[in-house]
Motif scaffolding. Structure first.
Motif, PDB file in Angstrom:
ATOM      1  N   ALA A  15     -21.628   2.141 -31.199  1.00 55.88           N
ATOM      2  CA  ALA A  15     -23.014   2.383 -31.593  1.00 55.88           C
ATOM      3  C   ALA A  15     -23.409   1.496 -32.765  1.00 55.88           C
ATOM      4  O   ALA A  15     -24.564   1.056 -32.860  1.00 55.88           O
ATOM      5  CB  ALA A  15     -23.205   3.857 -31.959  1.00 55.88           C
ATOM      6  N   GLU A  41     -14.276   9.373 -30.191  1.00 54.32           N
ATOM      7  CA  GLU A  41     -15.442   9.465 -31.072  1.00 54.32           C
ATOM      8  C   GLU A  41     -15.513   8.275 -32.027  1.00 54.32           C
ATOM      9  O   GLU A  41     -16.591   7.731 -32.279  1.00 54.32           O
ATOM     10  CB  GLU A  41     -15.400  10.784 -31.842  1.00 54.32           C
ATOM     11  CG  GLU A  41     -15.724  11.995 -30.968  1.00 54.32           C
ATOM     12  CD  GLU A  41     -15.619  13.308 -31.718  1.00 54.32           C
ATOM     13  OE1 GLU A  41     -15.058  13.306 -32.834  1.00 54.32           O
ATOM     14  OE2 GLU A  41     -16.091  14.332 -31.198  1.00 54.32           O
ATOM     15  N   HIS A  76     -23.751  10.001 -39.054  1.00 46.43           N
ATOM     16  CA  HIS A  76     -23.849  10.632 -37.748  1.00 46.43           C
ATOM     17  C   HIS A  76     -23.613  12.119 -37.943  1.00 46.43           C
ATOM     18  O   HIS A  76     -22.732  12.517 -38.715  1.00 46.43           O
ATOM     19  CB  HIS A  76     -22.803  10.056 -36.782  1.00 46.43           C
ATOM     20  CG  HIS A  76     -23.005  10.447 -35.358  1.00 46.43           C
ATOM     21  ND1 HIS A  76     -22.644  11.687 -34.877  1.00 46.43           N
ATOM     22  CD2 HIS A  76     -23.547   9.785 -34.309  1.00 46.43           C
ATOM     23  CE1 HIS A  76     -22.936  11.761 -33.584  1.00 46.43           C
ATOM     24  NE2 HIS A  76     -23.490  10.620 -33.215  1.00 46.43           N
ATOM     25  N   LEU A 103     -21.633   4.441 -41.123  1.00 48.03           N
ATOM     26  CA  LEU A 103     -22.621   4.864 -40.138  1.00 48.03           C
ATOM     27  C   LEU A 103     -22.751   6.375 -40.225  1.00 48.03           C
ATOM     28  O   LEU A 103     -21.785   7.112 -39.970  1.00 48.03           O
ATOM     29  CB  LEU A 103     -22.183   4.451 -38.732  1.00 48.03           C
ATOM     30  CG  LEU A 103     -23.051   4.977 -37.579  1.00 48.03           C
ATOM     31  CD1 LEU A 103     -24.451   4.356 -37.637  1.00 48.03           C
ATOM     32  CD2 LEU A 103     -22.395   4.693 -36.232  1.00 48.03           C
ATOM     33  N   ASN A 148     -16.641   5.336 -29.928  1.00 43.38           N
ATOM     34  CA  ASN A 148     -18.058   5.447 -29.586  1.00 43.38           C
ATOM     35  C   ASN A 148     -18.944   5.128 -30.782  1.00 43.38           C
ATOM     36  O   ASN A 148     -19.990   4.473 -30.646  1.00 43.38           O
ATOM     37  CB  ASN A 148     -18.361   6.855 -29.062  1.00 43.38           C
ATOM     38  CG  ASN A 148     -17.830   7.084 -27.666  1.00 43.38           C
ATOM     39  OD1 ASN A 148     -17.650   6.138 -26.902  1.00 43.38           O
ATOM     40  ND2 ASN A 148     -17.583   8.341 -27.330  1.00 43.38           N
ATOM     41  N   ALA A 149     -18.538   5.607 -31.956  1.00 40.44           N
ATOM     42  CA  ALA A 149     -19.322   5.331 -33.157  1.00 40.44           C
ATOM     43  C   ALA A 149     -19.307   3.848 -33.485  1.00 40.44           C
ATOM     44  O   ALA A 149     -20.338   3.272 -33.874  1.00 40.44           O
ATOM     45  CB  ALA A 149     -18.776   6.146 -34.321  1.00 40.44           C
ATOM     46  N   THR A 174     -11.555  10.653 -39.207  1.00 38.40           N
ATOM     47  CA  THR A 174     -11.911  12.029 -38.919  1.00 38.40           C
ATOM     48  C   THR A 174     -11.452  12.930 -40.061  1.00 38.40           C
ATOM     49  O   THR A 174     -10.661  12.536 -40.910  1.00 38.40           O
ATOM     50  CB  THR A 174     -11.249  12.478 -37.615  1.00 38.40           C
ATOM     51  OG1 THR A 174      -9.821  12.326 -37.739  1.00 38.40           O
ATOM     52  CG2 THR A 174     -11.738  11.648 -36.448  1.00 38.40           C
ATOM     53  N   PHE A 198     -19.853  12.735 -35.850  1.00 38.86           N
ATOM     54  CA  PHE A 198     -18.699  11.903 -36.206  1.00 38.86           C
ATOM     55  C   PHE A 198     -19.138  10.679 -37.011  1.00 38.86           C
ATOM     56  O   PHE A 198     -19.291   9.574 -36.483  1.00 38.86           O
ATOM     57  CB  PHE A 198     -17.878  11.468 -34.972  1.00 38.86           C
ATOM     58  CG  PHE A 198     -18.678  11.111 -33.748  1.00 38.86           C
ATOM     59  CD1 PHE A 198     -18.999  12.079 -32.819  1.00 38.86           C
ATOM     60  CD2 PHE A 198     -19.097   9.809 -33.527  1.00 38.86           C
ATOM     61  CE1 PHE A 198     -19.730  11.743 -31.685  1.00 38.86           C
ATOM     62  CE2 PHE A 198     -19.816   9.472 -32.391  1.00 38.86           C
ATOM     63  CZ  PHE A 198     -20.132  10.460 -31.474  1.00 38.86           C
ATOM     64  N   PRO A 199     -19.367  10.884 -38.317  1.00 36.42           N
ATOM     65  CA  PRO A 199     -19.669   9.751 -39.196  1.00 36.42           C
ATOM     66  C   PRO A 199     -18.514   8.759 -39.204  1.00 36.42           C
ATOM     67  O   PRO A 199     -17.348   9.143 -39.037  1.00 36.42           O
ATOM     68  CB  PRO A 199     -19.865  10.404 -40.562  1.00 36.42           C
ATOM     69  CG  PRO A 199     -19.148  11.704 -40.471  1.00 36.42           C
ATOM     70  CD  PRO A 199     -19.266  12.158 -39.049  1.00 36.42           C
ATOM     71  N   LEU A 200     -18.836   7.509 -39.401  1.00 41.13           N
ATOM     72  CA  LEU A 200     -17.841   6.439 -39.303  1.00 41.13           C
ATOM     73  C   LEU A 200     -17.931   5.535 -40.509  1.00 41.13           C
ATOM     74  O   LEU A 200     -19.016   5.295 -41.036  1.00 41.13           O
ATOM     75  CB  LEU A 200     -18.123   5.607 -38.040  1.00 41.13           C
ATOM     76  CG  LEU A 200     -17.342   4.301 -37.865  1.00 41.13           C
ATOM     77  CD1 LEU A 200     -15.936   4.587 -37.356  1.00 41.13           C
ATOM     78  CD2 LEU A 200     -18.073   3.363 -36.905  1.00 41.13           C
TER      79      LEU A 200
END
Length: 326
Positions: free
Chosen positions: A251, A244, A207, A205, A247-248, A227, A210-212
């Motif tokens: 999402a 984070e 972002h 994902l 949350n990611a 991270t 904070f890309p995941l």
């Protein structure tokens, strides 16, 4: 040249080095004061993605070229590699990031909502566009390290004992006592169980903050990471980073909000200033280090180059430095 080697460090770099040298008939000893693979090793907390094209969006071209060797190497050494590709998505507000990613990853193909549903039905509930990198794969780092350790033991690699022959230092961040330009880059990850989401391949994902990435581990278990924080600190996850990641994941799919949190992991990856690895000769010792976030992706290439250097006298085409006094 000598065919007797002692490898210091039993993480992904050390075990890959032992596998490559022993497969060529060398006598190998691996010394790691903490023993068999476990949570003391940085590679224990890895995602296990063999995704050179995804990494190439932000990494140097040599990372991509050398990383393409990884999947076949791991398979030839007993690893179970899942060749399911990688899917990349972005929220509606971040579609420009998806377009930028597509330009930088020429092997990526675009997926419509219908095509997303064919690959990952649960993602089609949330996304109408995605990118697919079909040639990428992934493995389970813990199962891979454990199996490789056992395989090497069965094939006569000695674990523990005295230092004999050529020393190869694969201690990761611990080698900062000699490699003064090595730094730590902390990564945090979560392991969750979420029966309400099914994924068959890694998903990234995009972002801006904070890309995941999420990697399926089977039995409704997923690894969420990771991270990237510039610090050599190990062993302490921060509330902000964990939030984070959560949350990611939410999402990506709201069902992750009901996931069972199984594990929080953190460690510091060893990296040189340019985030590329090195094979560095200092005195009589060879140092193989600096895999950064590319442990499973680049350890095979680093091991092959080192074996060619020590058994054939072939100077590596990249990443080699001779620091002996002239």
């Amino acid at each position: 040249m000598s065919d007797l080697f002692t490898i210091i460090g039993g993480g992904v770099c050390g075990l890959a080095m032992a596998a490559e040298l022993s497969s060529r008939g060398a006598q190998v000893t691996v010394i790691d004061p903490k023993g068999a693979p476990g949570d003391h090793a940085c590679s224990w907390w890895a995602g296990g993605m063999l995704a050179p094209d995804c990494e190439g969006v932000s990494a140097e071209p040599e990372i991509v070229r050398q990383g393409r060797k990884a999947a076949s190497w791991w398979k030839s050494h007993g690893g179970i590699v899942h060749h399911a590709g990688t899917i990349v998505v972005a929220l509606n507000r971040d579609q420009s990031d998806l377009a930028t990613f597509a330009r930088r990853a020429p092997t990526a193909t675009s997926l419509s909502k219908t095509q997303i549903a064919e690959h990952e039905p649960h993602l089609a509930e949330r996304f109408s566009k995605a990118l697919f990198l079909a040639d990428e794969g992934h493995l389970d780092p813990r199962a891979t390290l454990t199996a490789l350790h056992a395989r090497l033991d069965q094939k006569g690699v000695r674990f523990g004992g005295d230092i004999k022959g050529q020393v190869i230092d694969c201690r990761g961040l611990a080698a900062r006592d000699t490699l003064t330009d090595l730094r730590g880059v902390k990564g945090e990850m979560l392991v969750v169980r979420c029966p309400d989401v099914t994924l068959s391949r890694p998903v990234r994902l995009l972002h801006p903050r904070f890309p995941l990435y999420i990697v399926p581990r089977g039995d409704d278990v997923f690894m969420l990471g990771a991270t990237q924080i510039e610090t050599g600190e190990r062993g302490r996850a921060t509330l902000r980073s964990v939030m984070e990641l959560m949350n990611a994941a939410y999402a990506l799919h709201p069902a992750f909000g009901e996931a069972e949190l199984l594990e929080i992991g953190v460690d510091a990856r060893p990296a040189f200033p340019d985030n590329q690895p090195r094979i560095r000769r200092i005195g009589d010792v060879i140092y193989a280090n600096g895999l950064f976030r590319h442990g499973f992706l680049l350890a095979p290439a680093l091991a092959q180059m080192t074996a060619d250097l020590l058994l054939k006298g072939k100077i590596p085409e990249v990443w080699y430095e001779d620091h002996r006094e002239r």
